[in-house]
Write a protein that holds these residues in place. Structure first.
Motif, PDB file in Angstrom:
ATOM      1  N   TYR A 122       0.873  -1.173   0.000  1.00  0.00           N
ATOM      2  CA  TYR A 122       0.000   0.000   0.000  1.00  0.00           C
ATOM      3  C   TYR A 122       0.912   1.225   0.000  1.00  0.00           C
ATOM      4  O   TYR A 122       1.112   1.884   1.016  1.00  0.00           O
ATOM      5  N   TYR A 123       1.473   1.493  -1.151  1.00  0.00           N
ATOM      6  CA  TYR A 123       2.572   2.443  -1.258  1.00  0.00           C
ATOM      7  C   TYR A 123       2.184   3.871  -0.901  1.00  0.00           C
ATOM      8  O   TYR A 123       2.924   4.562  -0.208  1.00  0.00           O
ATOM      9  N   ASP A 124       1.026   4.318  -1.368  1.00  0.00           N
ATOM     10  CA  ASP A 124       0.611   5.684  -1.056  1.00  0.00           C
ATOM     11  C   ASP A 124       0.346   5.851   0.440  1.00  0.00           C
ATOM     12  O   ASP A 124       0.730   6.847   1.039  1.00  0.00           O
ATOM     13  N   HIS A 125      -0.248   4.845   1.058  1.00  0.00           N
ATOM     14  CA  HIS A 125      -0.513   4.906   2.496  1.00  0.00           C
ATOM     15  C   HIS A 125       0.789   4.879   3.299  1.00  0.00           C
ATOM     16  O   HIS A 125       0.879   5.497   4.356  1.00  0.00           O
ATOM     17  N   GLU A 137      -1.625  14.846  -0.595  1.00  0.00           N
ATOM     18  CA  GLU A 137      -2.042  13.915  -1.633  1.00  0.00           C
ATOM     19  C   GLU A 137      -2.643  12.645  -1.051  1.00  0.00           C
ATOM     20  O   GLU A 137      -3.412  11.965  -1.714  1.00  0.00           O
ATOM     21  N   GLY A 138      -2.311  12.313   0.167  1.00  0.00           N
ATOM     22  CA  GLY A 138      -2.865  11.129   0.795  1.00  0.00           C
ATOM     23  C   GLY A 138      -4.146  11.377   1.554  1.00  0.00           C
ATOM     24  O   GLY A 138      -4.844  10.452   1.936  1.00  0.00           O
ATOM     25  N   LYS A 179      -6.014  12.150  -4.248  1.00  0.00           N
ATOM     26  CA  LYS A 179      -5.655  10.764  -3.978  1.00  0.00           C
ATOM     27  C   LYS A 179      -5.426   9.930  -5.239  1.00  0.00           C
ATOM     28  O   LYS A 179      -4.472   9.168  -5.303  1.00  0.00           O
ATOM     29  N   LEU A 180      -6.283  10.047  -6.208  1.00  0.00           N
ATOM     30  CA  LEU A 180      -6.176   9.210  -7.398  1.00  0.00           C
ATOM     31  C   LEU A 180      -4.876   9.484  -8.150  1.00  0.00           C
ATOM     32  O   LEU A 180      -4.158   8.553  -8.511  1.00  0.00           O
ATOM     33  N   HIS A 214      -2.019   8.123  -6.070  1.00  0.00           N
ATOM     34  CA  HIS A 214      -1.985   6.656  -6.111  1.00  0.00           C
ATOM     35  C   HIS A 214      -1.304   6.169  -7.392  1.00  0.00           C
ATOM     36  O   HIS A 214      -0.516   5.225  -7.366  1.00  0.00           O
ATOM     37  N   LYS A 215      -1.584   6.829  -8.494  1.00  0.00           N
ATOM     38  CA  LYS A 215      -0.984   6.444  -9.777  1.00  0.00           C
ATOM     39  C   LYS A 215       0.509   6.775  -9.821  1.00  0.00           C
ATOM     40  O   LYS A 215       1.289   6.081 -10.452  1.00  0.00           O
TER      41      LYS A 215
END
Length: 135
Positions: A33-36, A95-96, A102-103, A106-107
């Motif tokens: 869960y890289y963004d998190h 961004e998180g 978020k989208l 995430h990308k």
């Protein structure tokens, strides 16, 4: 102003939260869960700075997520490279946190991106812990 006993409790609360957040960031990274992971990395630094801000100002930590602002309150001496680093990490919070960002975030956050940035966050967190003992 807060009394010393309460101040110590608040500092301990933020420092414990920072430790939990950095551990969570690493665990979440392992779970892909890289963004998190980067969001939690930001949170760890934020909580550490809030602990130091309470220690320095004798007041409760402000309701801010801005690492540069919090580091300033905490009177942590940062060189220009560290300031630039924190400015980048600030983006992981925004961004998180907000749906419209978020989208895209995430990308953007690939495994390599997240691994590299979390390494930097972990190194900086360890540096902060070493600084804590010098005060």
């Amino acid at each position: 102003m807060i009394e010393q006993k309460q101040k110590n409790k608040v500092i301990k609360y933020w420092l414990n939260g920072a430790k939990k957040s950095i551990n969570l960031a690493n665990d979440v990274l392992a779970g892909k869960y890289y963004d998190h992971a980067l969001f939690c990395g930001h949170l760890a630094l934020e909580k550490f700075f809030k602990a130091k801000a309470v220690e320095t100002t004798n007041n409760h930590a402000p309701h801010s997520h801005d690492l540069l602002y919090l580091a300033g309150l905490a009177k942590i001496d940062l060189d220009i490279e560290q300031q630039q680093f924190l400015a980048e990490v600030n983006g992981f919070n925004i961004e998180g946190r907000y749906p419209e960002e978020k989208l895209a975030f995430h990308k953007k956050v690939t495994k390599n991106f997240a691994v590299e940035w979390l390494k930097k966050i972990n190194r900086f967190y360890l540096w902060l812990l070493k600084q804590k003992g010098k005060n």
